[in-house]
Design a protein around this motif. Structure first.
Motif, short mmCIF file in Angstrom:
data_model
loop_
_atom_site.label_atom_id
_atom_site.label_comp_id
_atom_site.label_asym_id
_atom_site.label_seq_id
_atom_site.Cartn_x
_atom_site.Cartn_y
_atom_site.Cartn_z
N LEU A 26 0.81 -1.22 0.00
CA LEU A 26 0.00 0.00 0.00
C LEU A 26 0.85 1.27 0.00
N PRO A 27 1.87 1.41 0.86
CA PRO A 27 2.67 2.65 0.83
C PRO A 27 3.38 2.87 -0.50
N THR A 69 -5.05 -4.36 -8.05
CA THR A 69 -5.15 -5.52 -7.18
C THR A 69 -3.76 -6.10 -6.94
N SER A 70 -3.61 -6.76 -5.80
CA SER A 70 -2.38 -7.49 -5.52
C SER A 70 -2.75 -8.86 -4.98
N GLY A 71 -1.97 -9.87 -5.40
CA GLY A 71 -2.15 -11.21 -4.86
C GLY A 71 -3.00 -12.12 -5.72
N GLU A 130 4.65 -5.24 -17.11
CA GLU A 130 6.00 -5.78 -17.06
C GLU A 130 6.64 -5.59 -15.69
N ASN A 131 7.68 -6.39 -15.44
CA ASN A 131 8.49 -6.22 -14.23
C ASN A 131 9.89 -6.69 -14.55
N ASN A 132 10.84 -6.29 -13.72
CA ASN A 132 12.24 -6.64 -13.97
C ASN A 132 12.75 -7.68 -12.98
N CYS A 133 11.83 -8.45 -12.42
CA CYS A 133 12.22 -9.46 -11.42
C CYS A 133 12.31 -10.86 -12.02
N PRO A 151 6.10 -8.28 -2.43
CA PRO A 151 6.44 -6.85 -2.48
C PRO A 151 7.45 -6.45 -3.55
N ALA A 152 8.53 -7.20 -3.72
CA ALA A 152 9.54 -6.82 -4.71
C ALA A 152 8.97 -6.85 -6.12
N ILE A 153 8.15 -7.87 -6.41
CA ILE A 153 7.56 -7.99 -7.74
C ILE A 153 6.48 -6.93 -7.93
N PHE A 154 5.66 -6.72 -6.90
CA PHE A 154 4.62 -5.68 -6.97
C PHE A 154 5.25 -4.32 -7.25
N LYS A 155 6.31 -3.99 -6.54
CA LYS A 155 6.97 -2.70 -6.72
C LYS A 155 7.49 -2.53 -8.14
#
Length: 252
Positions: A26-27, A69-71, A130-133, A151-155
């Motif tokens: 959330l933050p 959404t997350s998860g 996209e993501n860089n993970c 969290p790392a992937i969400f960010k």
């Protein structure tokens, strides 16, 4: 005046509701949305239950300009977010071939089992997030943006996504804090100041860390002049009650 888009964050996961996993996304989302000028006005935490995901998705997609959404987009049996959102929008699921190829490339022997392949199935018409993970992407469909809960992937996903959305007026925020004072010291002054600056959102927030305690005064909003001018009154208000003003939030 530029319209301020509204947003809702739907946090999906039994592990969040049980307290087993601490919600940390959330933050990160709020900070990026504020800079983009999108106002997060609601956040909900719901379980991994199809009917509730469907109902919440339908409601929020009509109520807000953007829904995040997350998860629930992993390979396990209880990762049902993609299928639930597909049903909510009355769209078929289809395999996104570039994502499927990515999964194969990152798998042992370049093979992708049925459960892992599940992460490549999106509602028809989706655009990958996209993501860089080195992990499979999330997806956007209409005004709904579906991302991982890790969290790392969400960010990584949200940092790629947010700059591509419609931009509103950024949210500005200024703060001053002081030690050894309480919210009650400032209540009347803040009420009067709020009446004089209706275009700024004023608040007081107590803090405590070990033997250090005090209050932070915050002025925020989209109108920079009003927000900044209201915040400039904080030092005198703090001094009025015998405190020493310190610019910014209290850093523990």
């Amino acid at each position: 005046m530029t319209k301020t888009p509204t947003a809702c964050f739907i946090i999906i996961g039994d592990e969040i509701l049980s307290g087993r996993t601490l919600e940390k996304n959330l933050p990160v989302l709020t900070d990026l949305l504020n800079k983009q000028g999108i106002r997060l006005t609601e956040a909900r935490i719901i379980p991994d239950k199809k009917d509730q995901i469907i109902q919440t998705t339908i409601e929020c997609s009509h109520k807000f300009d953007e829904v995040f959404t997350s998860g629930g987009i992993g390979p396990t049996h209880d990762d049902i977010t993609s299928a639930s959102i597909s049903e909510a929008l009355n769209l078929p699921l289809e395999r996104h071939e570039p994502t499927f190829e990515l999964l194969k490339r990152n798998s042992p022997n370049k093979q992708c089992n049925q459960m892992k392949e599940k992460m490549a199935w999106f509602p028809k018409g989706s655009t990958p997030i996209e993501n860089n993970c080195n992990a499979p992407p999330g997806f956007s469909i209409k005004n709904i943006h579906v991302m991982a809960g890790v969290p790392a992937i969400f960010k990584s996903m949200v940092k790629w996504l947010i700059p591509q959305l419609s931009k509103g007026t950024p949210l500005h925020s200024f703060a001053w804090h002081s030690f050894n004072l309480s919210e009650s010291n400032f209540a009347k002054d803040l009420q009067t100041l709020q009446e004089n600056f209706p275009n700024a959102e004023l608040g007081s927030y107590p803090f405590r860390n070990g033997d250090k305690e005090g209050v932070t005064l915050v002025s925020k909003g989209n109108n920079l002049d009003a927000v900044k001018t209201a915040a400039s009154m904080f030092p005198n208000i703090i001094r009025k009650h015998g405190g020493t003003p310190h610019e910014g939030d209290f850093q523990s």
